[in-house]
Design a protein around this motif. Sequence first.
Motif, PDB file in Angstrom:
ATOM      1  N   THR A  60       0.717  -1.274   0.263  1.00 14.92           N
ATOM      2  CA  THR A  60      -0.141  -0.454  -0.306  1.00 14.92           C
ATOM      3  C   THR A  60       1.051   1.493   0.482  1.00 14.92           C
ATOM      4  N   GLN A  61       2.156   0.962  -0.435  1.00 14.40           N
ATOM      5  CA  GLN A  61       2.976   2.363  -0.101  1.00 14.40           C
ATOM      6  C   GLN A  61       3.583   2.286  -1.822  1.00 14.40           C
ATOM      7  N   THR A  62       3.654   0.901  -2.015  1.00 15.20           N
ATOM      8  CA  THR A  62       3.969   1.254  -4.207  1.00 15.20           C
ATOM      9  C   THR A  62       3.070   1.792  -4.790  1.00 15.20           C
ATOM     10  N   THR A  63       3.410   3.190  -5.455  1.00 16.89           N
ATOM     11  CA  THR A  63       2.315   3.545  -6.264  1.00 16.89           C
ATOM     12  C   THR A  63       2.519   2.647  -7.089  1.00 16.89           C
ATOM     13  N   ILE A  64       0.912   2.813  -8.524  1.00 21.39           N
ATOM     14  CA  ILE A  64       1.947   2.124 -10.399  1.00 21.39           C
ATOM     15  C   ILE A  64       2.935   2.799 -10.650  1.00 21.39           C
ATOM     16  N   SER A  65       2.912   3.308 -10.614  1.00 20.74           N
ATOM     17  CA  SER A  65       4.381   3.886 -11.645  1.00 20.74           C
ATOM     18  C   SER A  65       5.787   3.091 -10.971  1.00 20.74           C
ATOM     19  N   GLY A  66       5.543   3.149  -9.573  1.00 28.22           N
ATOM     20  CA  GLY A  66       6.533   2.199  -8.723  1.00 28.22           C
ATOM     21  C   GLY A  66       6.476   0.742  -9.461  1.00 28.22           C
ATOM     22  N   PHE A  67       5.256   0.008  -9.825  1.00 30.21           N
ATOM     23  CA  PHE A  67       5.573  -1.244  -9.583  1.00 30.21           C
ATOM     24  C   PHE A  67       5.569  -0.762 -10.851  1.00 30.21           C
ATOM     25  N   ARG A  68       4.990  -0.353 -12.716  1.00 31.89           N
ATOM     26  CA  ARG A  68       5.320  -0.601 -13.511  1.00 31.89           C
ATOM     27  C   ARG A  68       6.868  -0.585 -13.633  1.00 31.89           C
ATOM     28  N   LYS A  69       7.824   0.724 -12.928  1.00 29.48           N
ATOM     29  CA  LYS A  69       9.231   0.821 -13.575  1.00 29.48           C
ATOM     30  C   LYS A  69       9.675  -0.737 -12.647  1.00 29.48           C
ATOM     31  N   LYS A  70       9.278  -1.411 -11.857  1.00 31.40           N
ATOM     32  CA  LYS A  70       9.818  -2.259 -11.309  1.00 31.40           C
ATOM     33  C   LYS A  70      10.003  -3.797 -12.397  1.00 31.40           C
ATOM     34  N   TYR A  71       8.702  -3.721 -12.993  1.00 36.04           N
ATOM     35  CA  TYR A  71       8.872  -5.307 -13.329  1.00 36.04           C
ATOM     36  C   TYR A  71       8.205  -3.867 -15.659  1.00 36.04           C
ATOM     37  N   ASN A  72       9.532  -3.005 -15.473  1.00 39.98           N
ATOM     38  CA  ASN A  72       9.678  -2.915 -16.701  1.00 39.98           C
ATOM     39  C   ASN A  72       8.324  -2.675 -17.808  1.00 39.98           C
ATOM     40  N   LEU A  73       7.058  -2.173 -17.139  1.00 37.58           N
ATOM     41  CA  LEU A  73       5.957  -2.195 -17.912  1.00 37.58           C
ATOM     42  C   LEU A  73       5.851  -1.145 -18.464  1.00 37.58           C
ATOM     43  N   GLY A  74       4.862  -1.455 -19.495  1.00 40.32           N
ATOM     44  CA  GLY A  74       4.741   0.311 -20.234  1.00 40.32           C
ATOM     45  C   GLY A  74       3.696   1.362 -19.835  1.00 40.32           C
ATOM     46  N   GLU A  75       3.807   2.406 -19.840  1.00 38.83           N
ATOM     47  CA  GLU A  75       2.058   3.230 -19.087  1.00 38.83           C
ATOM     48  C   GLU A  75       0.844   2.531 -18.579  1.00 38.83           C
ATOM     49  N   LYS A  76       0.849   1.261 -18.977  1.00 38.30           N
ATOM     50  CA  LYS A  76      -0.831   0.949 -18.949  1.00 38.30           C
ATOM     51  C   LYS A  76      -0.802  -0.631 -18.260  1.00 38.30           C
ATOM     52  N   GLY A  77       0.474  -0.726 -18.322  1.00 40.05           N
ATOM     53  CA  GLY A  77       0.673  -1.932 -17.691  1.00 40.05           C
ATOM     54  C   GLY A  77      -0.127  -2.545 -16.005  1.00 40.05           C
ATOM     55  N   VAL A  78      -0.222  -3.701 -15.730  1.00 41.99           N
ATOM     56  CA  VAL A  78      -0.974  -3.674 -14.409  1.00 41.99           C
ATOM     57  C   VAL A  78      -0.180  -5.035 -14.009  1.00 41.99           C
ATOM     58  N   SER A  79       0.283  -5.631 -14.956  1.00 40.60           N
ATOM     59  CA  SER A  79       0.740  -6.972 -14.456  1.00 40.60           C
ATOM     60  C   SER A  79       1.890  -7.957 -15.470  1.00 40.60           C
ATOM     61  N   VAL A  80       2.557  -8.639 -14.833  1.00 43.07           N
ATOM     62  CA  VAL A  80       4.359  -8.771 -15.343  1.00 43.07           C
ATOM     63  C   VAL A  80       3.982 -11.060 -15.123  1.00 43.07           C
ATOM     64  N   GLU A  81       4.067 -10.996 -16.232  1.00 41.92           N
ATOM     65  CA  GLU A  81       4.230 -12.926 -16.256  1.00 41.92           C
ATOM     66  C   GLU A  81       5.619 -13.536 -16.174  1.00 41.92           C
ATOM     67  N   LYS A  82       6.195 -14.539 -15.746  1.00 45.67           N
ATOM     68  CA  LYS A  82       7.272 -14.730 -15.627  1.00 45.67           C
ATOM     69  C   LYS A  82       7.422 -16.452 -15.435  1.00 45.67           C
ATOM     70  N   LYS A  83       8.032 -16.963 -15.914  1.00 46.74           N
ATOM     71  CA  LYS A  83       8.249 -18.038 -15.842  1.00 46.74           C
ATOM     72  C   LYS A  83       8.967 -19.117 -14.389  1.00 46.74           C
ATOM     73  N   TYR A  84       8.926 -20.165 -13.764  1.00 45.88           N
ATOM     74  CA  TYR A  84       9.321 -20.261 -13.197  1.00 45.88           C
ATOM     75  C   TYR A  84      10.353 -21.575 -12.735  1.00 45.88           C
ATOM     76  N   SER A  85       9.394 -22.504 -14.082  1.00 49.16           N
ATOM     77  CA  SER A  85       9.702 -23.955 -14.012  1.00 49.16           C
ATOM     78  C   SER A  85       8.574 -24.501 -15.262  1.00 49.16           C
ATOM     79  N   ARG A  86       9.237 -25.557 -15.757  1.00 53.59           N
ATOM     80  CA  ARG A  86       8.998 -25.915 -16.991  1.00 53.59           C
ATOM     81  C   ARG A  86       7.282 -26.793 -16.688  1.00 53.59           C
ATOM     82  N   ASP A  87       7.589 -27.093 -15.331  1.00 47.96           N
ATOM     83  CA  ASP A  87       5.668 -26.416 -14.262  1.00 47.96           C
ATOM     84  C   ASP A  87       4.482 -25.673 -13.919  1.00 47.96           C
ATOM     85  N   MET A  88       5.434 -24.799 -14.262  1.00 42.88           N
ATOM     86  CA  MET A  88       5.073 -23.398 -13.576  1.00 42.88           C
ATOM     87  C   MET A  88       5.414 -22.244 -14.107  1.00 42.88           C
ATOM     88  N   SER A  89       4.357 -21.055 -14.533  1.00 42.51           N
ATOM     89  CA  SER A  89       4.632 -19.566 -14.179  1.00 42.51           C
ATOM     90  C   SER A  89       4.027 -19.382 -13.516  1.00 42.51           C
TER      91      SER A  89
END
Length: 510
Positions: free
Chosen positions: A381-410
Amino acid sequence: MGVFTKFGVRLLLALVLLCSCSIGYESDIDYSLMPVKQGDKWGYINAKGEYIINPQFDGANVFTDNGLARVWVGDKCGFINKKCEYVIAPQYSSATDFFEGKAWTVKPKGAPVLIDTKGRSCFTLKNVRTVYNYSGGLAVVVDDNEMFRAINTAGETVFELSGPAFVTNFVDGLAAVQNMDRLFGYVDKNGKAVINSQFYGADFFLNGKAIVRADDMYGVVNKEGKYVINPQFAEMQQDYNKFLIKIGEQYGWCDERGKIIINPQFENAFPFFGANLAAIKMGEQWGYVNKEGKITVNPQFQFALPFIGKVAWVKSADKWGLIDEDGKFVVNPQFNDVLCSYRLFIPVRNYVVSEYFDVEGIISWINMMLDGNKVDGMTVTQTTISGFRKKYNLGEKGVSVEKKYSRDMSYEIYANGTFYENVSDGWWGTTTKQLPNARLDYVTIQLKLKDNENTRPLYDAVINALGGNNGKRGSGQYVKVKASPGIVTIYVSDKQIKDILNDNLGWSNY
């Protein structure tokens, strides 16, 4: 056979006699008993065609010189001796044959386990995806990130491969490898490059020579990487002191220097493999030629396999039988199928694929992600949406990031909150305005599983680790959890999560 699998048909050989291959590779196959199929079951016969072990298995492999053969009962495999006694009961969903006294095994949902001929566990490899058989005291393993490494018989890493892949086991002291540019070369048992990656294809070494591909043609190099036969053939295969070759659409043989000794004239062929005769195809029928290229058994069979000693399997009228060097049946065609092994003639690569789902590792990762009343290092609750986007290198409208954990799970991380507002457009309507300084209300971590069967065990482990599917943790963190086959969803914040109804939490089969 690595890059040479298109050469003819992949041999499936089960032939008589206990013998060793004469092309520089010592076979450990015992052919005093041969697997055959009658009806829908497999058993074992002797050289006279007599059943020694009656048909009773759903699958059967050859015996190795340690006296064991891999057999299947239903979807499980184990190992029997020649008395048809289970030395290792059927319990594995997959297993290799025994190589150098050891075999890799995988139980349902299990990790690869190395066993000895008594079935005793040597060690387990949890953090791998694929494991190949031991050869020359080393085994090749591949992890979830598709990184290759060589391990010794204690399971210790000897070296990691800098390029993307091994393409053969260690044979004759060297293994063929492929680099990041998809070029092939060779390394020794210490991982040192002894022949630089420069070929478009490479096979194993035998007797100090290996077949390689340059452009679209095949030749032969020695261990210094120098050509002893310049690239000139459409296909090649090792054959003792000569090579089976293809020119245009026809097969023949050349000697160790590349000189033609049997003119290419056959539609298909198998190597001599040290025998007196070689199987060849003319038109739609198979027969045999001698080392001078003279046909000694006229083409008359649906299929024919290489001789071992004085006998060979042939197929006639959709049944398999054994012939002698005169082409006469010593065991009449009567079997639906015969199981043989290329392993008698060339080094093969057996492997198992891990079925292990690392719940413990995932829970450890989740605890790290949610450490200290934070999510991936963020106080929600202290993180802004712009800070979230910067952390995960998202675009100006991004609200989510998807990553691969292993072959079994993302996994996917969502930011939840009010990040837009409607304002007047100055006329009679409204427009949407971004609120870059708006703070997150909560974060959603969605775990996406490749195998639905892994979901419930993971969900149970998650709620156990988090103290339930709805509540406040000791750190002050609030969590809510729900799951359905294939997906586990965790809602997290440092304040109460009001938008997620409690009725939607827990396990659902839909």
